[in-house]
Design an enzyme around this catalytic site. Structure first.
Site, mmCIF file in Angstrom:
data_model
loop_
_atom_site.group_PDB
_atom_site.id
_atom_site.type_symbol
_atom_site.label_atom_id
_atom_site.label_comp_id
_atom_site.label_asym_id
_atom_site.label_seq_id
_atom_site.Cartn_x
_atom_site.Cartn_y
_atom_site.Cartn_z
ATOM 1 N N ASP A 1 24.669 23.170 -108.671
ATOM 2 C CA ASP A 1 24.579 22.930 -107.224
ATOM 3 C C ASP A 1 23.156 22.506 -106.879
ATOM 4 O OD1 ASP A 1 27.094 24.090 -107.148
ATOM 5 O OD2 ASP A 1 26.299 26.075 -106.655
HETATM 6 N N1 URA Z 1 27.932 28.414 -110.635
HETATM 7 C C1 URA Z 1 27.578 28.161 -109.357
HETATM 8 O O1 URA Z 1 28.042 28.798 -108.439
HETATM 9 N N2 URA Z 1 26.682 27.180 -109.138
HETATM 10 C C2 URA Z 1 26.112 26.454 -110.118
HETATM 11 O O2 URA Z 1 25.291 25.584 -109.834
HETATM 12 C C3 URA Z 1 26.494 26.743 -111.439
HETATM 13 C C4 URA Z 1 27.410 27.728 -111.662
#
Ligand code: URA
Length: 261
Positions: A104
């Protein structure tokens, strides 16, 4: 990269010779003849032809790791002009890199890029159950009974139906390990959610799938918001002392570590 550079890299002609081919109207990009110099192409997305024949770059297999800072979107192109991981990578040197999975925008840490489609598929395919290790700062402190739900394996509600998560390894960190984890998690911009509070747990969690926002949704499912998230490991490969925003090429030994448990 520029079209003349692409043609030269592909071994069709020298840079100068490539310019002559372009000027002569012999080169097309995605079906359109290009006679202007300086047009940019993105391998392998753009299709370049010379006299109607597909021109491809020699396959150089490269895999890089990046220590992704917060605020960068995991995409190689962004139509909205946001900062992307591509801004941090040597795309001119390694054309054709693509990201292996996503982090993310707010998540920091280890993300891989490769030009090797086979390796990318292998790492993403659920059958290989590659372990991914994260550090998370939570809003609050879960009880053992909450964490046991993740340890048993929970099912998340995905956009396309239920998403099963294998039993996760979850540990609440304390003492020096907590302090070290906090230092890593605070690579985030100051003034956001990087300041840990005594009542907030810092946890290490290992998962084996790559569902969208999986770690955040797993904690939401047991009633806790993730305030900061960092991926520290894929298989047994960690970032070492690669600083935030920096990348390095993987060695054959690094690639082996990706598949170790
Ligand atoms: N899980 C998440 O919630 N976000 C990420 O970026 C990677 C794994």
């Amino acid at each position: 990269m520029r079209l003349q550079q692409y043609l030269a890299r592909a071994g069709v002609a020298s840079r100068r010779g490539a310019e002559e081919l372009i000027a002569a109207g012999r080169v097309s990009v995605n079906g359109e003849v290009v006679t202007m110099m300086g047009v940019k192409v993105t391998p392998p997305i753009d299709r370049v032809t010379l006299d109607g024949l597909h021109v491809v770059l020699p396959a150089v297999r490269t895999t890089l790791m990046l220590n992704k800072p917060a605020g960068y979107v995991t995409t190689m192109h962004d139509a909205h002009g946001r900062k992307t991981v591509a801004d941090l990578l040597p795309l001119e040197k390694f054309p054709g890199l693509f990201h292996v999975g996503r982090l993310d925008a707010d998540t920091t840490g280890l993300i891989l890029f490769t030009t090797d489609g086979d390796l990318g598929n292998k790492l993403l395919h659920p059958s290989h159950e590659i372990a991914k290790g994260y550090l998370a700062l939570l809003d609050g402190s879960p009880r053992k009974a909450d964490l046991d739900k993740l340890r048993r394996g929970i099912t998340l509600q995905g956009e396309d139906g239920p998403e099963k998560c294998a039993p996760a390894v979850v540990e609440v960190l304390a003492g020096t390990r907590r302090q070290e984890a906090e230092a890593v998690l605070s690579q985030r911009p100051l003034g956001t959610t990087n300041v840990s509070r005594a009542g907030d747990a810092v946890v290490a969690i290992e998962i084996h799938e790559g569902h969208k926002r999986q770690v955040r949704r797993m904690f939401e499912a047991i009633g806790f918001r993730v305030r900061a998230l960092h991926r520290e490991r894929i298989g047994m490969l960690g970032l070492g002392n690669l600083r935030a925003g920096a990348w390095r090429e993987l060695t054959a030994a690094d690639i082996e570590k990706l598949f170790l448990r």
